[in-house]
Design a protein around this motif. Structure first.
Motif, PDB file in Angstrom:
ATOM      1  N   HIS A 178       0.871  -1.180   0.000  1.00 55.06           N
ATOM      2  CA  HIS A 178       0.000   0.000   0.000  1.00 55.06           C
ATOM      3  C   HIS A 178       0.904   1.223   0.000  1.00 55.06           C
ATOM      4  N   HIS A 211       1.539   3.689   2.143  1.00 49.85           N
ATOM      5  CA  HIS A 211       2.030   4.357   3.365  1.00 49.85           C
ATOM      6  C   HIS A 211       3.551   4.387   3.450  1.00 49.85           C
ATOM      7  N   HIS A 229      -7.527  -1.057   5.666  1.00 46.51           N
ATOM      8  CA  HIS A 229      -6.615  -0.163   6.388  1.00 46.51           C
ATOM      9  C   HIS A 229      -6.377   1.129   5.597  1.00 46.51           C
ATOM     10  N   ASP A 280      -0.815  -4.505   7.972  1.00 47.19           N
ATOM     11  CA  ASP A 280      -1.447  -3.449   8.787  1.00 47.19           C
ATOM     12  C   ASP A 280      -2.895  -3.713   9.186  1.00 47.19           C
TER      13      ASP A 280
HETATM   14 ZN    ZN Z   1      -0.305   1.447   6.578  1.00 49.39          ZN
END
Ligand code: ZN
Length: 326
Positions: free
Chosen positions: A99, A101, A164, A183
């Motif tokens: 993802h 992040h 998430h 996560d």
């Molecule tokens: Zn994350």
């Protein structure tokens, strides 16, 4: 680390929390601060004790899955260590983002040159939005599914909706009996604030069942030191289901009227009193039940903020939010 309820406390003032069960901790780290372990065959995971990434060694090069900055250059060291021992190429040819992040991808820039970066189309959009040079955008993207074939190995990437984050994907290694999904579940530990800082509560709550619908024995969850098991996912599901049930009970049983009467024309004071009372009533039995079961369950604000998020989602997403005026 400071948290919203820590006030002016210093690091030395941390409360005397319950001991962390040995089973919640991973293997010892080496002198450089990492551990690299075989998941199955030529699939490995790397941890610094708090974050995890993974890599696959093949005759045609190495595929890296996530590059957390806290592991940083140790990811390269781990790849070099294993590929030297196996006598295969240490050239990283592919990098897959779980993802967008930064805490899981902020060392992606270390793998530059002739690297193919792969991610969900929403990961690309969010990385273009955020403009962080540490996370170069993926040039290969997909909407629902993508099969990555490198050096005779196959990896199945899939997006099953937001959880998430809007772009968090399932990474299945069918030839390695492994799922990587970041996560959502922390192996042996409670989620931190707000369901692990998650954006889509309903998506987050449903994600473990999707993870369990895949065949796997090993689960790379992205956090802490060890791999997760199907039992870890089941305990996490029970923790979330207990919070949901407890929140429903508290929503139905806390009478809002006294709080709004006490708040008078300060309507928001009434809202705060009412919602705080629901949250406290819902979270207290969960904290008591899981202390000693999931590590850090006695850090109350984690369960309290997660309970608040679930309670609000039950009200706003699932409904009803309250009685309809006659
Ligand atoms: Zn994350």
């Amino acid at each position: 680390m400071t948290s919203p309820d820590s006030g002016a406390g210093s690091a030395a003032d941390l409360p005397d929390y319950a001991p962390i069960p040995r089973s919640a901790l991973g293997p010892a780290l080496n002198d450089q601060g990492y551990y690299v372990g075989r998941v199955e065959r030529n699939l490995y995971y790397v941890t610094d004790g708090v974050y995890q990434s993974a890599f696959l060694t093949t005759p045609d090069g190495v595929v890296v899955f996530d590059a957390p900055p806290s592991i940083g250059h140790n990811l390269r060291r781990a790849v070099d260590q294993i590929t030297a021992a196996e006598g295969v190429s240490n050239t990283v040819t592919h990098l897959v983002y779980s993802h967008h992040h930064a805490d899981h991808g902020g060392a992606a820039f270390l793998f530059d040159g002739d690297v193919t970066r792969i991610g969900h189309e929403e990961t690309r959009r969010l990385l273009l939005r955020d403009g962080d040079p540490a996370r170069p955008v993926p040039e290969v993207t997909f909407a629902d599914r993508y099969t990555l074939e490198v050096g005779g190995e196959r990896v199945e990437l899939a997006w099953h909706g937001p959880n998430h984050s809007p772009d968090n994907i399932y990474i299945h290694f069918p030839g390695h009996d492994t799922l990587m999904f970041i996560d959502v579940v922390n192996a042996g530990w409670v989620p931190i604030y707000n369901l692990n800082l998650s954006e889509d509560v309903i998506g987050y709550m449903g994600a473990p069942a999707i993870a369990l619908s895949y065949p796997w024995t090993h689960f790379i969850c992205g956090h802490l030191g060890r791999l997760a098991t199907r039992d870890d996912v089941a305990v996490h599901q029970q923790y979330i289901a207990d919070i949901e049930a407890s929140s429903r009970e508290a929503l139905a049983s806390v009478d809002p009227v006294p709080y709004y009467v006490a708040g008078g024309e300060n309507f928001w004071a009434g809202v705060k009193g009412h919602l705080d009372a629901i949250t406290e009533r819902a979270a207290a039995p969960i904290i008591a039940k899981y202390t000693g079961v999931l590590a850090a369950a006695d850090i109350e604000i984690f369960t309290t903020t997660t309970t608040f998020a679930i309670m609000q989602s039950l009200r706003l997403d699932r409904g009803p939010s309250g009685p309809v005026h006659p």
